[in-house]
Design an enzyme around this catalytic site. Sequence first.
Site, PDB file in Angstrom:
ATOM      1  N   ASP A  22       0.514   4.935   1.979  1.00 12.98           N
ATOM      2  CA  ASP A  22      -0.246   5.332   3.168  1.00 12.98           C
ATOM      3  C   ASP A  22      -1.439   6.243   2.852  1.00 12.98           C
ATOM      4  OD1 ASP A  22       1.188   3.879   5.065  1.00 12.98           O
ATOM      5  OD2 ASP A  22       2.759   5.397   5.140  1.00 12.98           O
TER       6      ASP A  22
ATOM      7  N   ARG B 129       4.882   6.527  14.074  1.00 13.50           N
ATOM      8  CA  ARG B 129       4.999   7.078  12.714  1.00 13.50           C
ATOM      9  C   ARG B 129       4.546   8.526  12.709  1.00 13.50           C
ATOM     10  NH1 ARG B 129       1.383   4.557   8.114  1.00 13.50           N
ATOM     11  NH2 ARG B 129       0.311   6.547   8.093  1.00 13.50           N
TER      12      ARG B 129
ATOM     13  N   HIS C 181       0.835  -1.209   0.000  1.00 14.45           N
ATOM     14  CA  HIS C 181       0.000   0.000   0.000  1.00 14.45           C
ATOM     15  C   HIS C 181       0.864   1.251   0.000  1.00 14.45           C
ATOM     16  CE1 HIS C 181       1.108  -0.439   4.201  1.00 14.45           C
ATOM     17  NE2 HIS C 181       0.723   0.814   4.426  1.00 14.45           N
TER      18      HIS C 181
ATOM     19  N   HIS D 223       4.763   0.118   0.290  1.00 17.34           N
ATOM     20  CA  HIS D 223       5.490  -0.678   1.274  1.00 17.34           C
ATOM     21  C   HIS D 223       4.603  -1.796   1.816  1.00 17.34           C
ATOM     22  CE1 HIS D 223       3.537   2.554   3.500  1.00 17.34           C
ATOM     23  NE2 HIS D 223       3.570   1.804   4.577  1.00 17.34           N
TER      24      HIS D 223
HETATM   25  C1  SIN Z   1       2.916   1.266   7.943  1.00 18.47           C
HETATM   26  O1  SIN Z   1       3.146   2.435   8.208  1.00 18.47           O
HETATM   27  O2  SIN Z   1       2.225   0.924   7.001  1.00 18.47           O
HETATM   28  C2  SIN Z   1       3.594   0.222   8.803  1.00 18.47           C
HETATM   29  C3  SIN Z   1       4.958  -0.044   8.309  1.00 18.47           C
HETATM   30  C4  SIN Z   1       5.754  -0.903   9.241  1.00 18.47           C
HETATM   31  O3  SIN Z   1       5.308  -1.147  10.370  1.00 18.47           O
HETATM   32  O4  SIN Z   1       6.850  -1.305   8.859  1.00 18.47           O
END
Ligand code: SIN
Length: 291
Positions: A121, A282, A119, A267
């Site tokens: 974000d 985050r 995805h 990612h």
């Molecule tokens: C995310 O922000 O999608 C999670 C990424 C992660 O935990 O590595």
Amino acid sequence: MQSSLRSFSGPRIKYAPDDSPYESITLDKLTPIIGGEIGGVDLRETSNRQMDEIHRALAENLVIFFRDQHLTPEQHLDFGRKFGDLHIHPAAPSEPDHPELMIIHADKDSFRANGEGWHSDVSCDSEPPMGSILYIRKCPPRGGDTLFANMYAAYEALSDRLKEYLEGLTARHDGEHYRGQYKNFGIQDKESYPSADHPVVRTHPVTGRKALYVNKGFTRYINGLPRDESDGMLRYLYEHMANPLFQCRFRWQENSIAFWDNRCVQHHAMWDYWPHTRSGNRVTVKGTRPV
Ligand code: SIN
């Protein structure tokens, strides 16, 4: 038959990365196509020269990594603000008094972990985030890697005929799947979650390069196509994007940071470490409407 790795005249994508040196940071590329680990910088006190070079490293490598950083929540937020206003997630939990500091946490009692699946974000927002800065403080003994994929390269490796077909198409992105996802954090569902139409191929506002901008997490259908055609096309694009040629894989250590550009990167976080705990925060930087 041609694979997406090669054509009759060598690789389908020919990358010649800019290897001109950096002066105030070091850069160790994970692959020629995506990912660079930056050294020689303490993110609590960056010089203007280092910030310029961090911007350049992000534009050239799409996702950058820092090791052994020791930021307070305020310093993490301040670093994010150097790239723009901060985004508040429409569903995920955040730290008390810090709505822009999203909690990333999975342990033995979790029924899901963030980001399991390719995805970009919050692409369901009408102005989806430009970038995300993930700071992991607690790591499992093994596992919990994050994979990143270069969506410029995925676009560039398509045939000219397919590029022409996708030109001008938009797709529906929807955040309804957030419903119920954070109930173990005590979060009540909202009445509705964002949804938006975005170009299937977007042009990056800084680099001017075209990138595929549909993703399995949020994209529901391509507008204006019969549903079976849209499903088939999205299925093909998702399979194509997931080619390891376009990817790097980051192995976390405690106090590492990954900063990815959501406009040209997807990612996928691995949840292969149960029953261990992985957690951090985050900070997400606001973006503009994709064009
Ligand atoms: C995310 O922000 O999608 C999670 C990424 C992660 O935990 O590595």
